[in-house]
Design a protein around this motif. Structure first.
Motif, short mmCIF file in Angstrom:
data_model
loop_
_atom_site.label_atom_id
_atom_site.label_comp_id
_atom_site.label_asym_id
_atom_site.label_seq_id
_atom_site.Cartn_x
_atom_site.Cartn_y
_atom_site.Cartn_z
N THR A 141 0.85 -1.19 0.00
CA THR A 141 0.00 0.00 0.00
C THR A 141 0.88 1.24 0.00
OG1 THR A 141 -2.04 0.97 0.90
CG2 THR A 141 -0.30 0.51 2.47
N TYR B 4 -3.43 0.94 10.95
CA TYR B 4 -4.13 0.63 9.71
C TYR B 4 -3.16 0.07 8.67
CZ TYR B 4 -7.26 1.02 5.75
OH TYR B 4 -8.03 0.72 4.65
N GLN C 273 -3.71 -3.43 6.79
CA GLN C 273 -3.63 -3.59 5.34
C GLN C 273 -2.61 -4.66 4.96
OE1 GLN C 273 -3.18 0.73 4.61
NE2 GLN C 273 -4.59 0.38 2.91
N ALA D 25 -4.27 -7.96 5.59
CA ALA D 25 -5.28 -8.24 4.56
C ALA D 25 -4.59 -8.69 3.28
CB ALA D 25 -6.13 -7.00 4.30
N ARG E 198 -4.10 10.83 -5.87
CA ARG E 198 -5.21 10.85 -6.83
C ARG E 198 -5.37 12.23 -7.46
NH1 ARG E 198 -8.38 6.47 -6.25
NH2 ARG E 198 -8.02 5.20 -4.39
N GLN F 52 -8.78 2.35 -8.40
CA GLN F 52 -9.45 2.26 -7.10
C GLN F 52 -8.44 2.19 -5.95
OE1 GLN F 52 -10.88 -0.12 -9.69
NE2 GLN F 52 -11.62 1.90 -10.18
N GLY F 53 -7.32 1.58 -6.20
CA GLY F 53 -6.28 1.51 -5.17
C GLY F 53 -5.07 2.31 -5.59
N LEU F 54 -4.16 2.56 -4.65
CA LEU F 54 -3.00 3.38 -4.96
C LEU F 54 -1.74 2.56 -5.23
CD1 LEU F 54 -3.43 6.38 -2.51
CD2 LEU F 54 -3.89 6.27 -4.95
N ARG G 268 -12.13 6.86 -6.12
CA ARG G 268 -12.37 6.41 -4.75
C ARG G 268 -13.70 5.67 -4.64
NH1 ARG G 268 -10.23 12.01 -2.62
NH2 ARG G 268 -12.00 12.63 -3.89
N ARG H 135 -13.51 -6.88 3.11
CA ARG H 135 -12.53 -6.15 3.94
C ARG H 135 -11.17 -6.05 3.25
NH1 ARG H 135 -14.55 -5.21 9.05
NH2 ARG H 135 -16.01 -6.77 9.85
N LEU I 277 -11.35 -3.46 0.53
CA LEU I 277 -11.27 -2.10 1.07
C LEU I 277 -9.85 -1.77 1.52
CD1 LEU I 277 -14.58 -1.68 3.04
CD2 LEU I 277 -13.78 -0.38 1.06
N ALA I 278 -9.20 -2.71 2.18
CA ALA I 278 -7.82 -2.47 2.62
C ALA I 278 -6.94 -2.18 1.40
CB ALA I 278 -7.28 -3.68 3.39
N TRP I 279 -7.19 -2.90 0.33
CA TRP I 279 -6.40 -2.71 -0.89
C TRP I 279 -6.63 -1.31 -1.47
CZ3 TRP I 279 -7.27 -1.79 -6.08
CH2 TRP I 279 -6.18 -1.97 -6.91
N THR I 280 -7.86 -0.81 -1.36
CA THR I 280 -8.13 0.53 -1.89
C THR I 280 -7.58 1.62 -0.98
OG1 THR I 280 -10.24 0.81 -0.74
CG2 THR I 280 -10.31 -0.24 -2.89
N GLY I 281 -7.19 1.24 0.24
CA GLY I 281 -6.69 2.24 1.17
C GLY I 281 -7.80 2.96 1.91
N LEU I 282 -9.02 2.43 1.77
CA LEU I 282 -10.14 3.10 2.44
C LEU I 282 -10.28 2.59 3.87
CD1 LEU I 282 -12.14 5.08 1.08
CD2 LEU I 282 -13.82 3.26 1.23
#
Lengths: 218, 218, 218, 218
Positions: free
Chosen positions: B142, B207, B211, B214, C115, C136-138, D82, D210, D213-218
């Protein structure tokens, strides 16, 4: 070096050899298997260990469903994790007349985890003291789709539709050719010999190596 | 365990300590530096090694440009590459009054590669015999964006806008706390103590660990 | 087509042009900036918007710290997400004598998210109706380390040490060349013209495209 | 809302329905199939289109080989890529007594590419005007291993060993519940309702969300 008789199996045939049965498996999933499971026959007249499919059935299933594979690019790395060389196997084909250069590849067996499949196939091809450093996550650097029809993708396997999850695995130990493998060869991807090395791989395996290298930034 | 005096530096301050100068760097990039480079001063009246910025300038630049960081989640793994425990540092803050639990993090120095930055920061915090297994590729699991303004992202660093490339690094050797690090602690992410462990991290570092986990599929 | 006068700036110079000041920024981060911030000068005698560094200071900082960049490979995709063509910019160099073929690249500004940096740089080069589909991800497909010293890595930028997070961004809308960009050209990576296209990129940008393609499996 | 009768099929059963046969397939792979292929029976007394396995055989193969799946987390995104909301399906189970909340999942069919499998399953569940934005690369954000034995991994499917490649797919169009799907629901992952949303998913699908979402950094 290459002798091509027109029959070139691309991925390892995962039918158990006679010697495989007692091959000291570490797979814990098989712990709960009963003796009956080990001795039942599946109509082929041949005893097949659980999780293995006999040859006839495997051949048929391969024409009906995609088969999940792991494909491993074995590498040597320096202290900074940089790839210093890439390994390949020289092996005699099933027919016996072809010497082929391949990566490490094999089916994921029933109830086997991907990590176990990687470890089992590395040990099968490089021996028990290869000391592979398996990845912490299961995200492959690429997914290679082998089709029986040439040209659908960069990958071709006349026997089957295989979905291969591809991983880079550093090898820290010593490699000993196993079974039908004649030799394990390593080449520096920055050396002049590298293009020839890639040219000796077929059916898209060279492209898997190229993608692995691109992923490493080399 | 946590003493919070309202000042909580999040990422390592990479200003050189007096002892850093002779710290046996392995960085080959500095080989071509002349003696003059090592002794020149940058207007602060203090001698600063090349590639380092003196404290005043670093403080100013941190308010003007994003700073590139590497952030390392140190892990122990089993033979199958699965994470068995996650490491963290207990350290005294700059002010001296706070004990904080952190990951391994540091700036990427001028003309330093990301791999070198990872290796240097691991060695700085865990010692020279930690034997980190650096990643083959540079794709982070990440990218954490730390902003001086809280709430812009999950990550906050009051000193700066930092862009941290986050990596999981298996540690194969022994760890010895270095410098301001009091202790290196390991926790099994499946243990009951894990939530408390995460709760002791601040400003979004918990977090990053989530990540990382995950990503490993754990 | 290529005129090389020996001076070939690799990445966009992110000093604001006179017209940039009022360029209708969407960046919410700047909402809390006071008018004073907008009019203060930083010793260069020139008014510089907040978050921008004036040219002199940027030049100096570039010799002291790595600079965080985003680098975008613009692509056209079909309904299945497959890349059908890759875009590049033809632009006149700062000196005015060189026409260069580049990707979309630019610094991440202070307090700007990655972004936002991607969206701003795409809009800057392709116009406001390019309709980029941001990831969607970084996680970048690769991290390119540009060094001022040639040969340290595949990437070179004589002005600075830049750490470029590289993304593939599908462009769904229309592109209009902006500012110093003469034209936006698209090429099918399976066409015969592709090798020539790559050959017109310098300092490692061609390798970024190759890595992008390898990542897509093309 | 949830009615659990103890039988909870996890992944879509990919046996063709009567109506599937003429369902206007776009899959070019089937172009070379002869009429004989379409009418041959595979011993079950039932006509099965090529590439489909009849129910009895599928049930048997599922106990012998891992089955390759794609699993899709449908999302809505803003202009910056996002994730603003995550979609799920409410559907009646095969038995008819259970309403379950699921992601979009399905087998990869013989000679079908992963992209085609994603597109087909999205269209099957969300309708033909969902306008999914398929990924440029095939690297999944995670690989979920479903085992028939609970506890081997976070994922469980009593029918089979499934290897699911998991993708995040932005949905740009309108969704219409199809077939056995009662409704398509969207939830903001930052909303209070999100935990309840996850709690209604079973057998590890909540963990896939989950991880996404973790992969997107959210």
């Amino acid at each position: 070096m290459r002798i091509d008789n027109g029959y070139m199996p691309v991925l390892n045939d995962e039918v158990p050899d006679d010697g495989d049965y007692d091959a000291g498996r570490r797979r814990g999933e098989f712990d709960h298997i009963t003796p009956e499971d080990f001795t039942r026959s599946r109509g082929s007249g041949r005893v097949t260990p659980p999780g293995w499919i006999d040859e006839n059935e495997l051949r048929r299933v391969r024409r009906e469903m995609p088969v999940a594979y792991v494909e491993v690019v074995p590498v040597r790395v320096d202290d900074f994790g940089r790839v210093t060389s890439i390994g390949s196997l020289l092996r005699v084909s099933d027919g016996g007349a072809v010497i082929e250069r391949t990566l490490i590849a094999g089916r994921v067996l029933y109830h086997e985890t991907i990590r176990e499949a990687i470890a089992r196939n590395v040990a099968k091809d490089l021996g028990d003291i290869a000391l592979p450093m398996l990845p912490q996550g299961l995200t492959p650097f690429t997914v290679a789709e082998f089709f029986p029809t040439p040209g659908v993708s960069p990958y071709h396997d006349e026997r089957q539709h295989a979905i291969a999850l591809c991983y880079i695995v550093p090898i820290a130990g010593d490699c000993k050719p196993q079974d039908e493998t004649l030799d394990v060869e390593w080449v520096d991807p920055r050396s002049a010999a590298f293009d020839e090395f890639l040219g000796q791989m077929s059916d898209g395996h060279d492209y898997i190596v190229r993608q692995a290298l691109a992923w490493t930034g080399l």
